[in-house]
Design a protein around this motif. Sequence first.
Motif, PDB file in Angstrom:
ATOM      1  N   SER A 404      19.052   8.945   0.314  1.00 54.65           N
ATOM      2  CA  SER A 404      19.899   9.885   1.035  1.00 54.65           C
ATOM      3  C   SER A 404      19.144  10.556   2.193  1.00 54.65           C
ATOM      4  O   SER A 404      19.710  11.369   2.903  1.00 54.65           O
ATOM      5  CB  SER A 404      20.422  10.958   0.072  1.00 54.65           C
ATOM      6  N   LEU A 405      17.870  10.218   2.384  1.00 53.98           N
ATOM      7  CA  LEU A 405      17.085  10.858   3.444  1.00 53.98           C
ATOM      8  C   LEU A 405      17.251  10.138   4.781  1.00 53.98           C
ATOM      9  O   LEU A 405      17.631   8.979   4.826  1.00 53.98           O
ATOM     10  CB  LEU A 405      15.596  10.856   3.078  1.00 53.98           C
ATOM     11  N   SER A 406      16.911  10.833   5.863  1.00 50.09           N
ATOM     12  CA  SER A 406      16.900  10.210   7.186  1.00 50.09           C
ATOM     13  C   SER A 406      15.689   9.284   7.289  1.00 50.09           C
ATOM     14  O   SER A 406      14.758   9.374   6.488  1.00 50.09           O
ATOM     15  CB  SER A 406      16.804  11.284   8.267  1.00 50.09           C
ATOM     16  N   GLY A 407      15.717   8.410   8.306  1.00 48.78           N
ATOM     17  CA  GLY A 407      14.634   7.446   8.468  1.00 48.78           C
ATOM     18  C   GLY A 407      13.267   8.100   8.558  1.00 48.78           C
ATOM     19  O   GLY A 407      12.305   7.659   7.929  1.00 48.78           O
ATOM     20  N   GLY A 408      13.192   9.189   9.313  1.00 50.41           N
ATOM     21  CA  GLY A 408      11.912   9.871   9.489  1.00 50.41           C
ATOM     22  C   GLY A 408      11.392  10.427   8.182  1.00 50.41           C
ATOM     23  O   GLY A 408      10.191  10.347   7.883  1.00 50.41           O
ATOM     24  N   ASN A 409      12.288  10.991   7.392  1.00 51.06           N
ATOM     25  CA  ASN A 409      11.861  11.566   6.116  1.00 51.06           C
ATOM     26  C   ASN A 409      11.508  10.485   5.100  1.00 51.06           C
ATOM     27  O   ASN A 409      10.577  10.648   4.318  1.00 51.06           O
ATOM     28  CB  ASN A 409      12.937  12.497   5.567  1.00 51.06           C
ATOM     29  N   GLN A 410      12.252   9.375   5.140  1.00 52.77           N
ATOM     30  CA  GLN A 410      11.882   8.251   4.268  1.00 52.77           C
ATOM     31  C   GLN A 410      10.468   7.792   4.614  1.00 52.77           C
ATOM     32  O   GLN A 410       9.647   7.545   3.736  1.00 52.77           O
ATOM     33  CB  GLN A 410      12.852   7.091   4.465  1.00 52.77           C
ATOM     34  N   GLN A 411      10.191   7.700   5.910  1.00 49.36           N
ATOM     35  CA  GLN A 411       8.872   7.244   6.335  1.00 49.36           C
ATOM     36  C   GLN A 411       7.789   8.202   5.840  1.00 49.36           C
ATOM     37  O   GLN A 411       6.725   7.780   5.409  1.00 49.36           O
ATOM     38  CB  GLN A 411       8.842   7.122   7.859  1.00 49.36           C
ATOM     39  N   LYS A 412       8.086   9.502   5.892  1.00 50.00           N
ATOM     40  CA  LYS A 412       7.104  10.479   5.411  1.00 50.00           C
ATOM     41  C   LYS A 412       6.864  10.319   3.915  1.00 50.00           C
ATOM     42  O   LYS A 412       5.740  10.483   3.448  1.00 50.00           O
ATOM     43  CB  LYS A 412       7.592  11.897   5.702  1.00 50.00           C
ATOM     44  N   VAL A 413       7.923  10.000   3.171  1.00 56.03           N
ATOM     45  CA  VAL A 413       7.755   9.806   1.727  1.00 56.03           C
ATOM     46  C   VAL A 413       6.889   8.580   1.464  1.00 56.03           C
ATOM     47  O   VAL A 413       5.967   8.613   0.642  1.00 56.03           O
ATOM     48  CB  VAL A 413       9.127   9.667   1.026  1.00 56.03           C
ATOM     49  N   VAL A 414       7.171   7.485   2.190  1.00 56.35           N
ATOM     50  CA  VAL A 414       6.375   6.268   1.993  1.00 56.35           C
ATOM     51  C   VAL A 414       4.922   6.528   2.379  1.00 56.35           C
ATOM     52  O   VAL A 414       3.989   6.089   1.702  1.00 56.35           O
ATOM     53  CB  VAL A 414       6.968   5.092   2.806  1.00 56.35           C
ATOM     54  N   LEU A 415       4.730   7.287   3.455  1.00 57.96           N
ATOM     55  CA  LEU A 415       3.368   7.646   3.880  1.00 57.96           C
ATOM     56  C   LEU A 415       2.691   8.509   2.805  1.00 57.96           C
ATOM     57  O   LEU A 415       1.508   8.326   2.510  1.00 57.96           O
ATOM     58  CB  LEU A 415       3.441   8.390   5.222  1.00 57.96           C
ATOM     59  N   SER A 416       3.465   9.419   2.216  1.00 58.33           N
ATOM     60  CA  SER A 416       2.925  10.260   1.136  1.00 58.33           C
ATOM     61  C   SER A 416       2.419   9.408  -0.009  1.00 58.33           C
ATOM     62  O   SER A 416       1.359   9.658  -0.578  1.00 58.33           O
ATOM     63  CB  SER A 416       4.005  11.202   0.594  1.00 58.33           C
ATOM     64  N   LYS A 417       3.213   8.382  -0.336  1.00 58.04           N
ATOM     65  CA  LYS A 417       2.848   7.490  -1.439  1.00 58.04           C
ATOM     66  C   LYS A 417       1.471   6.885  -1.188  1.00 58.04           C
ATOM     67  O   LYS A 417       0.642   6.799  -2.088  1.00 58.04           O
ATOM     68  CB  LYS A 417       3.899   6.392  -1.557  1.00 58.04           C
ATOM     69  N   ILE A 418       1.242   6.486   0.053  1.00 58.99           N
ATOM     70  CA  ILE A 418      -0.028   5.844   0.408  1.00 58.99           C
ATOM     71  C   ILE A 418      -1.154   6.868   0.436  1.00 58.99           C
ATOM     72  O   ILE A 418      -2.252   6.628  -0.084  1.00 58.99           O
ATOM     73  CB  ILE A 418       0.130   5.152   1.770  1.00 58.99           C
ATOM     74  N   LEU A 419      -0.875   8.042   1.022  1.00 58.14           N
ATOM     75  CA  LEU A 419      -1.921   9.062   1.134  1.00 58.14           C
ATOM     76  C   LEU A 419      -2.365   9.557  -0.232  1.00 58.14           C
ATOM     77  O   LEU A 419      -3.521   9.932  -0.422  1.00 58.14           O
ATOM     78  CB  LEU A 419      -1.436  10.234   1.991  1.00 58.14           C
ATOM     79  N   ALA A 420      -1.438   9.547  -1.188  1.00 57.80           N
ATOM     80  CA  ALA A 420      -1.780  10.007  -2.534  1.00 57.80           C
ATOM     81  C   ALA A 420      -2.892   9.153  -3.138  1.00 57.80           C
ATOM     82  O   ALA A 420      -3.596   9.583  -4.035  1.00 57.80           O
ATOM     83  CB  ALA A 420      -0.540   9.980  -3.430  1.00 57.80           C
ATOM     84  N   MET A 421      -3.047   7.923  -2.636  1.00 59.59           N
ATOM     85  CA  MET A 421      -4.104   7.046  -3.142  1.00 59.59           C
ATOM     86  C   MET A 421      -5.449   7.354  -2.482  1.00 59.59           C
ATOM     87  O   MET A 421      -6.457   6.753  -2.825  1.00 59.59           O
ATOM     88  CB  MET A 421      -3.755   5.575  -2.876  1.00 59.59           C
ATOM     89  N   ASN A 422      -5.441   8.249  -1.504  1.00 59.56           N
ATOM     90  CA  ASN A 422      -6.646   8.634  -0.782  1.00 59.56           C
ATOM     91  C   ASN A 422      -7.424   7.417  -0.277  1.00 59.56           C
ATOM     92  O   ASN A 422      -8.603   7.247  -0.594  1.00 59.56           O
ATOM     93  CB  ASN A 422      -7.534   9.506  -1.676  1.00 59.56           C
ATOM     94  N   PRO A 423      -6.781   6.569   0.528  1.00 61.39           N
ATOM     95  CA  PRO A 423      -7.464   5.367   1.004  1.00 61.39           C
ATOM     96  C   PRO A 423      -8.464   5.699   2.107  1.00 61.39           C
ATOM     97  O   PRO A 423      -8.359   6.727   2.767  1.00 61.39           O
ATOM     98  CB  PRO A 423      -6.329   4.522   1.570  1.00 61.39           C
ATOM     99  N   ASP A 424      -9.472   4.821   2.298  1.00 62.59           N
ATOM    100  CA  ASP A 424     -10.428   5.003   3.392  1.00 62.59           C
ATOM    101  C   ASP A 424      -9.924   4.327   4.658  1.00 62.59           C
ATOM    102  O   ASP A 424     -10.254   4.729   5.756  1.00 62.59           O
ATOM    103  CB  ASP A 424     -11.775   4.372   3.019  1.00 62.59           C
ATOM    104  N   ILE A 425      -9.166   3.253   4.442  1.00 68.15           N
ATOM    105  CA  ILE A 425      -8.675   2.475   5.575  1.00 68.15           C
ATOM    106  C   ILE A 425      -7.153   2.423   5.522  1.00 68.15           C
ATOM    107  O   ILE A 425      -6.572   1.992   4.532  1.00 68.15           O
ATOM    108  CB  ILE A 425      -9.248   1.048   5.535  1.00 68.15           C
TER     109      ILE A 425
END
Lengths: 502, 337
Positions: A404-425
């Motif tokens: 139900s989110l807008s594209g920008g907010n969906q992207q932020k959620v997907v980005l959050s998912k990745i950042l939660a893993m604390n990647p180096d690259i």
Amino acid sequence: MSEEVLQMQNISKSFSSVKILEKVNFDLNKGEVHVLIGENGAGKSTLMKILTGVYPKDEGEILLENKESGLLEPIEIPNPNAAIQLGINMVFQETNLLEEMTVAENIFIGYEPTKNGFLDKKAMYNQTVELLKRVHLNISPNALVSSLTAAQRQSVEIAKSLSHNGRILILDEPTSSLSEREVRTLFAIIADLKAQGVSIVYISHRMEELFEIGDRITVLRDGTFVGTLNVRETNEEEIVSMMIGRKLEDTQNNSNRGKRINYSKVAFECKNVTIGDFKDKVDLKIHSGEIVGLYGLVGSGRSELAQIFYGIDPIQKGTVEKAGKKISIRNPEQAIKHGIALLSEDRKKYGFIPGKSIRDNIVLMKLRELSYFRPSLKEETDIAVKYMNELKVAASSEHQSISSLSGGNQQKVVLSKILAMNPDILILDEPTRGVDVGAKAEIYDIIYELAESGKAILMISSDLPEILRVSDRVVVMHDGSIKMDEANVDLSQEKILQAALS
Amino acid sequence: MAQQVLANKTKETIDISSEQAKLIKKNKRKEILRQFSLLSILVLLIILFSVTTASFFSVDNFTNILRQVAVTTIAAIGVFMIILLGDIDLSVGSLYALIGVMAAFVWQGTGNTVLTLLTALAAGAIIGFGNGFITAKGKIPAFVTTLATMGIARGIAYIVTSGSPIGIVEPGFTIFGTGYVGGIIPVPVVIMIVVFILGSILINNTRFGRYIYAVGGNAQASHWSGLNTNKIRIIVFTIAGLLYGLSSIILAGRLGGALPTAGQGAEMDAITAVILGGTSLSGGKGKISGVLIGCLIIGVLNNGLDLIGLSSYWQQVIKGIIIIAAVLYDTKSKNKN
């Protein structure tokens, strides 16, 4: 003999309030090759899809030559079949042939010749022989399509369009998967068709081809018509500057990010990596704290490279190193273990689980680090809320469904998912695609902060201003090899685009 | 908890129109209503049969219904997990037959009850693993894999028995089909309840359960998120196989032996219950409580229609109509969203 067969006037088209085309003009003469050019997202495909009846136009008029009177008459093209009846055919990059049917069956599908109500196989065979001659194809009409090469399939598609008395043929990036010799054959076919009075719309990013076979060229930019030129009276520089346009605010952004700091630590490096069927080897270095902007047009191999780094596609040749140590990445699980994360260009397909809550999506990758049983619920909520706040996700709560989110907010959620893993690259493939302007700026800020905190970032983008604004270093790819690798100091859109087209 | 989170947020993050908030609330209400409507169908059927027949409304008959649905419910929980992945399993009924026959042979050979039980469970798990392995690694649709194993399992069951039943006359074994705990609750019902509780914990309260929903919701995105989707698929099929093994034991216990004809059409009963319970055939959506209710609806329907005196042919017709009605209702409510 510039006899007009087609005029498209003031064509406009919007998708859910986003203007894709605005008052675009395009016309076509009998027996000419008219090149259509523009950056990714300039509206070329949409314009052609309107012409072939895939999309209805919102505004504007299409005039087509009446076969009897020879005069231009307004027409409607409500569906793809109507386009075919009018003699308008498109050959796509990915051909639409049915693999397990013969060449003749494919050419005549839907229009099979009949005799007394039964298939007239003999007529079909003989007509196919004639058509194949016209496209210089020396194969049996009874050959299965699955046995043909990419070039042969393309020729069959062209033959198919000729079978419908095609007078307008649209070729979308026809040489992208052809060898040099096959390109020669294609050009010979095009010359023949021109002589037979067929008009051709030729979509391509390859500059040298345009000058070789084009008669006229029309440039589109951001869904608007920039101009139509005679190929003989123009040059590469003029076309590139028309594609880019002069945008003051963007040139101001032509920052000196490249001078920001001196990088010492190489975080990630690939050596001698080959992409798909391309032969050239790719070497790429990303330092800690550096944002590398990777630019390339469709088919350049940039997303494929990212997918090799993330273990989606197997690495065929070459090595990948992290902080000086050779690593092996066979699947995303291993990539994540090595601290490599990828934000996919296709959010819907690869990014999130539809119908699930924001929280469930953010913690999906993180779950393996949390306790096996549900008491981690509070932890999960904490993680989700933390990133929702940091990335300013606009939602009523972490329980809201991501769909139900807008594209920008969906992207932020997907980005959050990745950042939660604390990647180096971090590999960010088109991080602002389908994102509104406000969210775009926010995502840029996030990227800057991540680099500031020492992460190595590879940002893939088709958006030149974005590349110039965000990158510390700019890498340009074309046909699976790197054509440019420079610090983002005094770089211009022209220079990047020229490298991408070379 | 939601309010607490809201309070934590700065104003600018709460950029949501009241209309959108209303919509979310409405969807939540609908979901509750859905669960409720399923239950209300069950209650309605119970009232209907209680009024129309004299013998339906009694403790004895209810115990009877529960015992009848136990076999289907245990297997349906396995099928539920498979459907949640977006897959399907057609081999359930044939596996009852093959597993039962294998156990019976072990019983005849050794006379060891424990070994017989273990054989049934192991056989189920191994065949389930095979189904999952072939589906995942071979990238074959589960429909095809399990269609094939359905035929293979049934065929082998007939071949090795030459079509005749094999008895297991051992009270230690038949107790699983006909025994009672404390003289009141049938053993199959106890097993069913234990399986349901363990299944609920696995599905709702573990990481693995979340992975099943994720893979069913979007297998590609799950793969890109680093989930080992093949492993998840194989484990789910193995667990399901183990549950079929359990169902086979109860069935063989009740029949006093193994029959190569056992479980004809059992896969359809299980799939029907799962669909009735509101699980989406495309995967990623469904509740395990719905499976239990779905099984109970079918059980009550079978029992009640029997008592009314309706022929089994008519029962099939009515069950078919109910499936279409339930799925129509489901897609309609989805489209409204």
